[in-house]
Design an enzyme around this catalytic site. Sequence first.
Site, PDB file in Angstrom:
ATOM      1  N   SER A 413       0.851  -1.196   0.000  1.00 15.07           N
ATOM      2  CA  SER A 413       0.000   0.000   0.000  1.00 15.07           C
ATOM      3  C   SER A 413       0.888   1.247   0.000  1.00 15.07           C
ATOM      4  O   SER A 413       1.984   1.232   0.577  1.00 15.07           O
ATOM      5  CB  SER A 413      -0.871  -0.043   1.261  1.00 15.07           C
ATOM      6  OG  SER A 413      -1.968   0.801   1.143  1.00 15.07           O
ATOM      7  N   PRO A 414       0.442   2.332  -0.637  1.00 16.52           N
ATOM      8  CA  PRO A 414       1.282   3.534  -0.670  1.00 16.52           C
ATOM      9  C   PRO A 414       1.574   4.059   0.733  1.00 16.52           C
ATOM     10  O   PRO A 414       0.668   4.146   1.556  1.00 16.52           O
ATOM     11  CB  PRO A 414       0.426   4.533  -1.454  1.00 16.52           C
ATOM     12  CG  PRO A 414      -0.974   4.002  -1.389  1.00 16.52           C
ATOM     13  CD  PRO A 414      -0.839   2.521  -1.312  1.00 16.52           C
ATOM     14  N   GLN A 491       1.378   6.507  -7.350  1.00 12.81           N
ATOM     15  CA  GLN A 491       0.225   7.232  -6.811  1.00 12.81           C
ATOM     16  C   GLN A 491       0.479   8.728  -6.949  1.00 12.81           C
ATOM     17  O   GLN A 491       1.451   9.255  -6.413  1.00 12.81           O
ATOM     18  CB  GLN A 491      -0.004   6.883  -5.336  1.00 12.81           C
ATOM     19  CG  GLN A 491      -1.306   7.479  -4.816  1.00 12.81           C
ATOM     20  CD  GLN A 491      -1.503   7.314  -3.312  1.00 12.81           C
ATOM     21  OE1 GLN A 491      -0.651   7.737  -2.533  1.00 12.81           O
ATOM     22  NE2 GLN A 491      -2.619   6.730  -2.905  1.00 12.81           N
ATOM     23  N   HIS A 567      -4.863   9.781  -6.117  1.00 12.97           N
ATOM     24  CA  HIS A 567      -5.203   9.828  -4.691  1.00 12.97           C
ATOM     25  C   HIS A 567      -6.390  10.770  -4.487  1.00 12.97           C
ATOM     26  O   HIS A 567      -6.234  11.990  -4.494  1.00 12.97           O
ATOM     27  CB  HIS A 567      -3.986  10.313  -3.896  1.00 12.97           C
ATOM     28  CG  HIS A 567      -4.047   9.977  -2.440  1.00 12.97           C
ATOM     29  ND1 HIS A 567      -5.223   9.681  -1.788  1.00 12.97           N
ATOM     30  CD2 HIS A 567      -3.058   9.886  -1.497  1.00 12.97           C
ATOM     31  CE1 HIS A 567      -4.962   9.421  -0.511  1.00 12.97           C
ATOM     32  NE2 HIS A 567      -3.665   9.541  -0.315  1.00 12.97           N
ATOM     33  N   HIS A 570      -8.490  10.669   1.837  1.00 13.71           N
ATOM     34  CA  HIS A 570      -7.730  11.168   2.997  1.00 13.71           C
ATOM     35  C   HIS A 570      -7.676  12.694   3.109  1.00 13.71           C
ATOM     36  O   HIS A 570      -6.771  13.234   3.744  1.00 13.71           O
ATOM     37  CB  HIS A 570      -6.291  10.599   2.982  1.00 13.71           C
ATOM     38  CG  HIS A 570      -6.251   9.101   3.008  1.00 13.71           C
ATOM     39  ND1 HIS A 570      -5.093   8.380   2.829  1.00 13.71           N
ATOM     40  CD2 HIS A 570      -7.232   8.179   3.196  1.00 13.71           C
ATOM     41  CE1 HIS A 570      -5.360   7.069   2.893  1.00 13.71           C
ATOM     42  NE2 HIS A 570      -6.668   6.938   3.115  1.00 13.71           N
ATOM     43  N   TYR A 572      -7.072  15.088   0.926  1.00 13.11           N
ATOM     44  CA  TYR A 572      -6.209  15.906   0.059  1.00 13.11           C
ATOM     45  C   TYR A 572      -7.065  16.581  -1.017  1.00 13.11           C
ATOM     46  O   TYR A 572      -8.299  16.470  -1.004  1.00 13.11           O
ATOM     47  CB  TYR A 572      -5.089  15.028  -0.515  1.00 13.11           C
ATOM     48  CG  TYR A 572      -4.226  14.456   0.591  1.00 13.11           C
ATOM     49  CD1 TYR A 572      -3.530  15.300   1.455  1.00 13.11           C
ATOM     50  CD2 TYR A 572      -4.148  13.082   0.815  1.00 13.11           C
ATOM     51  CE1 TYR A 572      -2.779  14.794   2.503  1.00 13.11           C
ATOM     52  CE2 TYR A 572      -3.391  12.561   1.862  1.00 13.11           C
ATOM     53  CZ  TYR A 572      -2.705  13.419   2.707  1.00 13.11           C
ATOM     54  OH  TYR A 572      -1.968  12.939   3.751  1.00 13.11           O
ATOM     55  N   ARG A 620      -8.056   5.909  -5.469  1.00 12.13           N
ATOM     56  CA  ARG A 620      -8.231   5.615  -4.044  1.00 12.13           C
ATOM     57  C   ARG A 620      -9.249   6.592  -3.463  1.00 12.13           C
ATOM     58  O   ARG A 620      -9.151   7.798  -3.676  1.00 12.13           O
ATOM     59  CB  ARG A 620      -6.889   5.728  -3.310  1.00 12.13           C
ATOM     60  CG  ARG A 620      -7.025   5.514  -1.810  1.00 12.13           C
ATOM     61  CD  ARG A 620      -5.703   5.346  -1.091  1.00 12.13           C
ATOM     62  NE  ARG A 620      -5.421   3.923  -0.871  1.00 12.13           N
ATOM     63  CZ  ARG A 620      -4.680   3.446   0.126  1.00 12.13           C
ATOM     64  NH1 ARG A 620      -4.104   4.257   0.992  1.00 12.13           N
ATOM     65  NH2 ARG A 620      -4.475   2.155   0.263  1.00 12.13           N
ATOM     66  N   ARG A 715       1.312  -1.110   6.864  1.00 18.98           N
ATOM     67  CA  ARG A 715       2.247  -1.258   7.990  1.00 18.98           C
ATOM     68  C   ARG A 715       2.944  -2.616   8.041  1.00 18.98           C
ATOM     69  O   ARG A 715       4.144  -2.667   8.352  1.00 18.98           O
ATOM     70  CB  ARG A 715       1.525  -0.927   9.304  1.00 18.98           C
ATOM     71  CG  ARG A 715       1.212   0.560   9.410  1.00 18.98           C
ATOM     72  CD  ARG A 715       0.200   0.851  10.476  1.00 18.98           C
ATOM     73  NE  ARG A 715      -1.077   0.221  10.190  1.00 18.98           N
ATOM     74  CZ  ARG A 715      -2.105   0.191  11.044  1.00 18.98           C
ATOM     75  NH1 ARG A 715      -1.983   0.743  12.228  1.00 18.98           N
ATOM     76  NH2 ARG A 715      -3.231  -0.390  10.696  1.00 18.98           N
TER      77      ARG A 715
HETATM   78  C1  LIG Z   1       3.690   5.706   7.241  1.00 13.50           C
HETATM   79  C2  LIG Z   1       2.453   5.674   6.392  1.00 13.50           C
HETATM   80  C3  LIG Z   1       2.376   6.493   5.272  1.00 13.50           C
HETATM   81  C4  LIG Z   1       1.246   6.474   4.463  1.00 13.50           C
HETATM   82  N1  LIG Z   1       1.218   7.196   3.312  1.00 13.50           N
HETATM   83  C5  LIG Z   1       0.202   7.060   2.427  1.00 13.50           C
HETATM   84  C6  LIG Z   1       0.245   7.642   1.129  1.00 13.50           C
HETATM   85  O1  LIG Z   1       1.217   8.261   0.741  1.00 13.50           O
HETATM   86  N2  LIG Z   1      -0.823   7.469   0.319  1.00 13.50           N
HETATM   87  C7  LIG Z   1      -1.922   6.762   0.701  1.00 13.50           C
HETATM   88  O2  LIG Z   1      -2.872   6.639  -0.074  1.00 13.50           O
HETATM   89  N3  LIG Z   1      -1.965   6.174   1.903  1.00 13.50           N
HETATM   90  C8  LIG Z   1      -0.944   6.281   2.763  1.00 13.50           C
HETATM   91  N4  LIG Z   1      -0.961   5.609   3.965  1.00 13.50           N
HETATM   92  C9  LIG Z   1      -2.124   4.757   4.280  1.00 13.50           C
HETATM   93  C10 LIG Z   1      -1.828   3.304   3.903  1.00 13.50           C
HETATM   94  O3  LIG Z   1      -1.653   3.140   2.511  1.00 13.50           O
HETATM   95  C11 LIG Z   1      -2.960   2.382   4.372  1.00 13.50           C
HETATM   96  O4  LIG Z   1      -4.154   2.748   3.715  1.00 13.50           O
HETATM   97  C12 LIG Z   1      -3.173   2.418   5.885  1.00 13.50           C
HETATM   98  O5  LIG Z   1      -1.935   2.445   6.580  1.00 13.50           O
HETATM   99  C13 LIG Z   1      -3.974   1.205   6.370  1.00 13.50           C
HETATM  100  O6  LIG Z   1      -3.324   0.009   6.035  1.00 13.50           O
HETATM  101  P1  LIG Z   1      -2.501  -0.887   7.123  1.00 13.50           P
HETATM  102  O7  LIG Z   1      -3.466  -1.189   8.219  1.00 13.50           O
HETATM  103  O8  LIG Z   1      -2.100  -2.106   6.344  1.00 13.50           O
HETATM  104  O9  LIG Z   1      -1.332  -0.092   7.607  1.00 13.50           O
HETATM  105  C14 LIG Z   1       0.157   5.652   4.801  1.00 13.50           C
HETATM  106  C15 LIG Z   1       0.236   4.845   5.946  1.00 13.50           C
HETATM  107  C16 LIG Z   1       1.371   4.832   6.729  1.00 13.50           C
HETATM  108  C17 LIG Z   1       1.424   3.914   7.930  1.00 13.50           C
END
Ligand SMILES: Cc1cc2nc3c(=O)[nH]c(=O)nc-3n(C[C@H](O)[C@H](O)[C@H](O)COP(=O)(O)O)c2cc1C
Length: 763
Positions: A413-414, A491, A567, A570, A572, A620, A715
């Site tokens: 995931s990004p 992304q 994107h 979230h 943005y 997304r 994560r």
């Molecule tokens: C450190 C970090 C940076 C993230 N940056 C982005 C991002 O750049 N773009 C995005 O769409 N989501 C971002 N996310 C959200 C993740 O892609 C994901 O949707 C979210 O962490 C839930 O998934 P998980 O439970 O597997 O961590 C970020 C998450 C983390 C933890």
Amino acid sequence: MKIACLGGGPAGLYFAISMKLRDPSHDITVFERNKPDDTFGWGVVFSDETLDNLAANDAISAEVIRGHFAYWDDIAVHYRGQRIISTGHGFCGIGRKQLLLLLQQRARELGVSLRFEAEVESAAEIAKSYDLVVASDGLNSKVRNEFPQHFCPEIDLRKCKFVWLGTHQKFDDAFTFIFEETEHGWVWAHAYQFDADTATFIVECSEATWVKFGFGEMTKEQSIAACEKIFKKYLGGHQLLSNAHHIRGSAWINFPRVLCKKWSHGNIVLMGDAAATAHFSIGSGTKLAMESAISMANYLRSEPTLQAAFAKYEDARRFEVLRLQSAGRNSLEWFEEVERYLHLDPVQFNYSLLTRSQRISHENLRLRDKAWLESAEAWFQRQAGDYGANVRRPMFAPFKLRDMTLKNRIVVSPMAQYRAVDGCPTDWHLIHYCERAKGGAGLVTIEMTCISPEGRISPGCTGMYSPEHEAAWKRIVDFVHAETGAKICCQLGHSGAKGSTQLGWEESDAPLKKDNWPVMSASDIAWSERNQRPKAIDRADMKMVREQFIAAAKMAERAGFDMLELHCAHGYLLSSFITPLTNNRRDEYGGSLENRMRYPLEIFHAVRAVWPAGKPISIRISANDWVGDDGIEPQDAVEIARMLQAAGVDICDVSAGQTSTRARPVYGRMFQTPFSDRIRNETGMATMAVGNIYEPDHVNSILMAGRADLVCLARPHLVDPYWTLHAAAALGDRGERWPAPYFAGRDQLYRISARGETALVRV
Ligand SMILES: Cc1cc2nc3c(=O)[nH]c(=O)nc-3n(C[C@H](O)[C@H](O)[C@H](O)COP(=O)(O)O)c2cc1C
Ligand SMILES: Cc1cc2nc3c(=O)[nH]c(=O)nc-3n(C[C@H](O)[C@H](O)[C@H](O)COP(=O)(O)OP(=O)(O)OC[C@H]3O[C@@H](n4cnc5c(N)ncnc54)[C@H](O)[C@@H]3O)c2cc1C
């Protein structure tokens, strides 16, 4: 002790028995409004575990109950002309009437006084002349209603309509679910044998179907005749029977989920359905009632006072009740939404049904019925276009979007790394992304990469707005393509009102301490009181941003990316248009959902026009703002997805939240997956699920049940870049490609995991 049990169902009778066993000197009276053999209901289902608990409490009644059991191991599902059987489920059933007669007899033997046809009007009166009053008066408990301010009941009347019937048709080889499509919608039955010649036959449907049939206006006899017609081919000429003589009218009800905040008041204590109900589709109401009776009897013996015993009882039983209610809720919600799944292939439908309560995982299903699960996995593999000889887990099935084929269903995931210098990716990014591509995921999505310097979230965010950026990304993409089997997705985004903020591990979303740059958003609504007020983006800015997206997409194409993701989640810039919380525009970009989607879709069309036809684009979204009906809710997300689908977006990456500081998300394992499930199954659009998914079992069950096409892990990939290869080794899958220089490590890991050990450090 002088004890009154108000209600002679399983709770009241079994509590009386349990107390007498512990101390025969107790003076116990059970008051029951019905005659001894006058009971409603048909069969009661138990598991082996419940039986053991009953035997430990009273071997004698357990033995006679066991003697009357009907056993079955299989679940049969009739759906779209097929009967699918899976085994290993282990249930047993007994007639409710039989159970109550056995319990009455045992209670009498132990000296309990049973008073039938004794309607209790007020517990308060009785409580004056007894030491303990047990309110075991069932679902519609009068006692609970007598003291609502003390027990604080929460009653949630669920959506489906059902009627509890029986039949002499045999269903003795399997617990049977039958789904029938009628001219008024789908109607389904839960059928199970409970004695030599009778089976329970619960008929259920949505409220809409029930209204169309006119069941509400029918007499019980007319309802039964209509149900017999619907299920004629399964009844072998037998009738459907009702024994709800006490119910006038049609006998159809909505299931009430009951949970009381407090279970005792003075010397009165709630037990069984009066305190909490569990949905019949997980068959645990009687089990809960009888196990609660045991627990109360134990605490009354071990604790010095009534109040101490009540406190312990409530503590111990509430946890168990909540656990079963949670499984029951998943199960009943599945039935409430079943029409969403009625397009699924019978194999996938069956899998979805078996795993509906989320108590049975993918690997647990293998323990129950290896052959069936393997046939389902083979089906999944064939659907995915992989005709390999070995049956593999769903997560290792390929997936095709336009001309791009992913080798498996795992997506990195990004995740923003905040390590860029002036938007340019550095060696950090090279190593970070290439490691994850080597680690086995089918698709690696890079972090939100910004289309302009002002469109960055933080000074550490990567960009795609200069030739240096393009060259640095190309180096990463080239490595991924040359050395790994992964595909890589770019992304693209613009930060909007959440821009000019600190690095993720500083104060996330808070403004920079210095050198802030101006930000813009759909409307001039600041992210928080501390953030700067953004400029409401005007037409000229919108045109400029669109050109920047186009330029960035062209660079991403030259850098060699396989896929683009826009994107729009979230909070943005593009997300700020979609959610009404941050869009109060009065032009054609604000107001209705259609208007709020206009700008994100304009960007999509502009980018699609310059992005190669063979390469896919994902969007997304935040499928839930988590603020209730002021914001986006899952049903709005379905409408959003329909618009994306109509515009030609290839896949919807279903995230949620981060659009408002007011959000109150409900976290949990796989907590956002229901939104993906809903979008995929209501629109037919391909989806990615994301959010607290971390075990191979989660991934396999999501895919196999058709809740998403791809699964993103964020994560878990920060902790373990090799998550996919490690999962494959642990599951005994040998089909994933490892980098050649690592073969020796791979072989050692295979050997270690074949012995059931792990190469990872244990704590
Ligand atoms: C450190 C970090 C940076 C993230 N940056 C982005 C991002 O750049 N773009 C995005 O769409 N989501 C971002 N996310 C959200 C993740 O892609 C994901 O949707 C979210 O962490 C839930 O998934 P998980 O439970 O597997 O961590 C970020 C998450 C983390 C933890
Ligand atoms: C219509 C219906 C059919 C059901 N059929 C089945 C089934 O076939 N299989 C199954 O597993 N579960 C069935 N259930 C659920 C199951 O009955 C309960 O989960 C389980 O029996 C809980 O036990 P209980 O002792 O708490 O309540 P109940 O079994 O409901 O017992 C409560 C008893 O209290 C009596 N009572 C109520 N009010 C008074 C009063 N004021 N004065 C005197 N007596 C009173 C009632 O007559 C009843 O006998 C059914 C529920 C309903 C509503």
